[in-house]
Design a protein around this motif. Structure first.
Motif, PDB file in Angstrom:
ATOM      1  N   PRO A 136     -22.774  36.470 -27.440  1.00 53.76           N
ATOM      2  CA  PRO A 136     -23.368  37.857 -27.125  1.00 53.76           C
ATOM      3  C   PRO A 136     -23.838  38.708 -28.331  1.00 53.76           C
ATOM      4  O   PRO A 136     -23.051  38.679 -29.266  1.00 53.76           O
ATOM      5  CB  PRO A 136     -21.982  38.509 -26.102  1.00 53.76           C
ATOM      6  N   SER A 137     -24.668  39.695 -27.976  1.00 50.63           N
ATOM      7  CA  SER A 137     -25.179  40.393 -29.107  1.00 50.63           C
ATOM      8  C   SER A 137     -25.826  41.514 -28.341  1.00 50.63           C
ATOM      9  O   SER A 137     -25.931  41.638 -27.109  1.00 50.63           O
ATOM     10  CB  SER A 137     -26.058  39.780 -30.186  1.00 50.63           C
ATOM     11  N   SER A 138     -26.324  42.750 -29.205  1.00 52.55           N
ATOM     12  CA  SER A 138     -27.045  43.842 -28.589  1.00 52.55           C
ATOM     13  C   SER A 138     -28.337  43.630 -28.344  1.00 52.55           C
ATOM     14  O   SER A 138     -29.261  44.419 -27.494  1.00 52.55           O
ATOM     15  CB  SER A 138     -26.538  45.142 -29.557  1.00 52.55           C
ATOM     16  N   THR A 139     -28.908  42.487 -28.711  1.00 46.59           N
ATOM     17  CA  THR A 139     -30.312  42.019 -28.664  1.00 46.59           C
ATOM     18  C   THR A 139     -30.938  40.943 -27.682  1.00 46.59           C
ATOM     19  O   THR A 139     -29.944  39.963 -27.964  1.00 46.59           O
ATOM     20  CB  THR A 139     -31.022  41.787 -30.007  1.00 46.59           C
ATOM     21  N   ILE A 140     -31.821  41.200 -26.930  1.00 42.75           N
ATOM     22  CA  ILE A 140     -32.245  40.402 -25.452  1.00 42.75           C
ATOM     23  C   ILE A 140     -33.350  39.724 -26.555  1.00 42.75           C
ATOM     24  O   ILE A 140     -34.225  40.237 -26.786  1.00 42.75           O
ATOM     25  CB  ILE A 140     -32.289  40.899 -24.319  1.00 42.75           C
ATOM     26  N   TYR A 141     -33.427  38.039 -26.222  1.00 38.16           N
ATOM     27  CA  TYR A 141     -34.682  37.624 -26.562  1.00 38.16           C
ATOM     28  C   TYR A 141     -35.473  37.167 -25.124  1.00 38.16           C
ATOM     29  O   TYR A 141     -34.616  36.617 -24.187  1.00 38.16           O
ATOM     30  CB  TYR A 141     -34.349  36.257 -27.278  1.00 38.16           C
ATOM     31  N   ILE A 142     -36.615  37.485 -24.865  1.00 43.02           N
ATOM     32  CA  ILE A 142     -37.250  37.261 -23.553  1.00 43.02           C
ATOM     33  C   ILE A 142     -38.457  36.510 -23.910  1.00 43.02           C
ATOM     34  O   ILE A 142     -39.140  36.737 -24.954  1.00 43.02           O
ATOM     35  CB  ILE A 142     -37.817  38.487 -23.047  1.00 43.02           C
ATOM     36  N   LYS A 143     -38.549  35.349 -23.167  1.00 43.00           N
ATOM     37  CA  LYS A 143     -39.642  34.383 -23.119  1.00 43.00           C
ATOM     38  C   LYS A 143     -40.187  34.143 -21.815  1.00 43.00           C
ATOM     39  O   LYS A 143     -39.816  34.771 -20.877  1.00 43.00           O
ATOM     40  CB  LYS A 143     -39.658  33.103 -23.927  1.00 43.00           C
ATOM     41  N   ASN A 144     -41.679  33.309 -21.931  1.00 41.29           N
ATOM     42  CA  ASN A 144     -42.248  33.159 -20.692  1.00 41.29           C
ATOM     43  C   ASN A 144     -42.868  34.572 -20.162  1.00 41.29           C
ATOM     44  O   ASN A 144     -43.154  34.537 -18.888  1.00 41.29           O
ATOM     45  CB  ASN A 144     -41.475  32.476 -19.394  1.00 41.29           C
ATOM     46  N   LEU A 145     -43.166  35.279 -20.889  1.00 43.60           N
ATOM     47  CA  LEU A 145     -44.049  36.658 -20.475  1.00 43.60           C
ATOM     48  C   LEU A 145     -45.440  36.308 -20.526  1.00 43.60           C
ATOM     49  O   LEU A 145     -45.883  35.323 -21.232  1.00 43.60           O
ATOM     50  CB  LEU A 145     -43.804  37.630 -21.647  1.00 43.60           C
ATOM     51  N   GLU A 146     -46.103  36.849 -19.676  1.00 41.78           N
ATOM     52  CA  GLU A 146     -47.500  36.798 -19.355  1.00 41.78           C
ATOM     53  C   GLU A 146     -48.302  37.092 -20.649  1.00 41.78           C
ATOM     54  O   GLU A 146     -48.266  38.265 -21.092  1.00 41.78           O
ATOM     55  CB  GLU A 146     -48.081  37.614 -18.145  1.00 41.78           C
ATOM     56  N   GLU A 147     -49.113  36.199 -21.184  1.00 42.95           N
ATOM     57  CA  GLU A 147     -49.773  36.671 -22.544  1.00 42.95           C
ATOM     58  C   GLU A 147     -51.007  37.133 -22.512  1.00 42.95           C
ATOM     59  O   GLU A 147     -51.415  37.717 -23.589  1.00 42.95           O
ATOM     60  CB  GLU A 147     -49.967  35.105 -23.358  1.00 42.95           C
ATOM     61  N   ARG A 148     -51.495  37.230 -21.366  1.00 42.97           N
ATOM     62  CA  ARG A 148     -52.856  38.203 -21.236  1.00 42.97           C
ATOM     63  C   ARG A 148     -52.821  39.504 -20.975  1.00 42.97           C
ATOM     64  O   ARG A 148     -53.689  40.243 -21.090  1.00 42.97           O
ATOM     65  CB  ARG A 148     -53.628  37.630 -20.065  1.00 42.97           C
ATOM     66  N   ILE A 149     -51.573  40.001 -20.746  1.00 43.39           N
ATOM     67  CA  ILE A 149     -51.277  41.426 -20.818  1.00 43.39           C
ATOM     68  C   ILE A 149     -51.181  42.164 -22.073  1.00 43.39           C
ATOM     69  O   ILE A 149     -50.695  41.456 -23.053  1.00 43.39           O
ATOM     70  CB  ILE A 149     -50.030  41.665 -20.106  1.00 43.39           C
ATOM     71  N   LYS A 150     -51.878  43.366 -22.015  1.00 39.72           N
ATOM     72  CA  LYS A 150     -52.073  44.184 -23.489  1.00 39.72           C
ATOM     73  C   LYS A 150     -50.491  44.374 -23.691  1.00 39.72           C
ATOM     74  O   LYS A 150     -49.457  44.750 -23.028  1.00 39.72           O
ATOM     75  CB  LYS A 150     -52.637  45.480 -23.151  1.00 39.72           C
ATOM     76  N   ILE A 151     -50.288  44.367 -25.005  1.00 30.67           N
ATOM     77  CA  ILE A 151     -48.942  44.689 -25.723  1.00 30.67           C
ATOM     78  C   ILE A 151     -48.165  45.888 -25.128  1.00 30.67           C
ATOM     79  O   ILE A 151     -47.333  46.042 -24.795  1.00 30.67           O
ATOM     80  CB  ILE A 151     -48.843  44.691 -26.968  1.00 30.67           C
ATOM     81  N   ASP A 152     -49.275  47.158 -25.147  1.00 32.66           N
ATOM     82  CA  ASP A 152     -48.852  48.413 -24.767  1.00 32.66           C
ATOM     83  C   ASP A 152     -48.271  48.380 -23.472  1.00 32.66           C
ATOM     84  O   ASP A 152     -47.207  49.009 -22.883  1.00 32.66           O
ATOM     85  CB  ASP A 152     -49.967  49.584 -25.089  1.00 32.66           C
ATOM     86  N   GLN A 153     -49.013  47.585 -22.624  1.00 31.46           N
ATOM     87  CA  GLN A 153     -48.764  47.678 -21.080  1.00 31.46           C
ATOM     88  C   GLN A 153     -47.608  46.744 -20.939  1.00 31.46           C
ATOM     89  O   GLN A 153     -46.743  47.215 -20.037  1.00 31.46           O
ATOM     90  CB  GLN A 153     -49.955  46.933 -20.414  1.00 31.46           C
ATOM     91  N   LEU A 154     -47.208  45.989 -21.583  1.00 30.71           N
ATOM     92  CA  LEU A 154     -46.062  44.883 -21.372  1.00 30.71           C
ATOM     93  C   LEU A 154     -44.949  45.683 -22.215  1.00 30.71           C
ATOM     94  O   LEU A 154     -43.913  45.714 -21.128  1.00 30.71           O
ATOM     95  CB  LEU A 154     -46.206  43.747 -22.386  1.00 30.71           C
ATOM     96  N   LYS A 155     -45.022  46.414 -23.097  1.00 29.95           N
ATOM     97  CA  LYS A 155     -44.065  47.181 -23.568  1.00 29.95           C
ATOM     98  C   LYS A 155     -43.389  48.306 -22.606  1.00 29.95           C
ATOM     99  O   LYS A 155     -42.272  48.454 -22.466  1.00 29.95           O
ATOM    100  CB  LYS A 155     -44.163  47.844 -24.893  1.00 29.95           C
ATOM    101  N   GLU A 156     -44.204  48.832 -22.051  1.00 31.45           N
ATOM    102  CA  GLU A 156     -44.038  49.935 -21.110  1.00 31.45           C
ATOM    103  C   GLU A 156     -43.210  49.329 -20.044  1.00 31.45           C
ATOM    104  O   GLU A 156     -42.432  49.724 -19.472  1.00 31.45           O
ATOM    105  CB  GLU A 156     -45.386  50.620 -20.636  1.00 31.45           C
TER     106      GLU A 156
END
Length: 250
Positions: A9-29
């Motif tokens: 356990p830690s305070s940071t989550i690692y996420i994978k398998n995200l849609e690569e074609r989505i713009k970064i700003d949209q993904l972060k939002e």
């Protein structure tokens, strides 16, 4: 119900398998909207470079919030792809900055940078080996590098054993830096005024008969790492020459 997390356990989550074609700003939002339901999100990192695409890091102010988010969001579909979550293997910059002082933060950044550069060096060496193996399998040897001009004292051959050559940009950390493209009128004193302000500075060494290059030595890799990060790409002299700062090849 298992959260599916395998790291401590830690305070940071690692996420994978995200849609690569989505713009970064949209993904972060979208990620911010989802994960802020579980606690205070203090940082969110998603990058555009090829190797980091489809991945992100979400930093909470407490591990408990990260645990709740992993348990509830694991497998949740975002842009038609199920997210895969785990605790990050290392602490984020934001967490270290909150939990520690400025000195600890700088030490953390140096360790992270050193690990990144070691990894890059290892990947570059492995890529060279694969090219050599492929060439050998095809019954040919990769094209040899053209011989360089005579070297001054202190310069090492870039390929003494004829093996894979790691590009200068990906060399692993070393306590000695190799400076290139220096203005011709820069001497030991001029360079010491720039590089002497970093931790553990020992000396600047010029190469007799060779203008535009020099070596800077520190007591440990930490000082060289800080100096390289702070001075790479710096412009010097009346002509505004952009200097190149790399680790000396071991």
């Amino acid at each position: 119900m298992s959260s599916g997390a395998t790291n401590p356990p830690s305070s940071t989550i690692y996420i994978k398998n995200l849609e690569e074609r989505i713009k970064i700003d949209q993904l972060k939002e979208a990620l911010t909207e989802i994960f802020s339901e579980y606690g205070n999100v203090i940082d969110l990192v998603a990058k555009t470079n090829l190797k980091a695409k489809g991945q992100a890091f979400v930093v909470f102010d407490h591990p408990e919030a990260a645990g709740r988010a992993i348990k509830e969001v694991q497998g949740f579909e975002l842009f038609d792809k199920p997210m895969v979550l785990d605790y990050a293997k290392t602490r984020s910059d934001a967490t270290v900055l909150i939990d520690g002082n400025a000195e600890e933060f700088e030490a953390h950044k140096r360790r992270r940078l050193a690990e990144k550069e070691r990894k890059q060096a290892s990947e570059a060496a492995e890529a060279q080996k694969k090219l050599k193996r492929a060439a050998a399998a095809n019954g040919s040897e990769p094209a040899a590098r053209p011989p360089k001009a005579s070297r001054g004292a202190g310069l090492k051959s870039s390929n003494p054993a004829g093996g894979p050559v790691v590009p200068e940009e990906y060399l692993p950390p070393n306590k000695i830096l190799f400076l290139q493209n220096l203005p011709g009128d820069y001497d030991v004193d001029s360079l010491t005024s720039i590089f002497g302000r970093f931790e553990g500075f020992r000396e600047v060494r010029l190469v007799p008969g060779r203008k535009g290059i020099a070596f800077v030595e520190y007591e440990a890799e930490a000082g060289a790492i800080s100096a390289k990060e702070s001075t790479a790409g710096m412009t010097l002299g009346d002509e505004g020459k952009v200097i190149k700062v790399v680790y000396q090849r071991k």
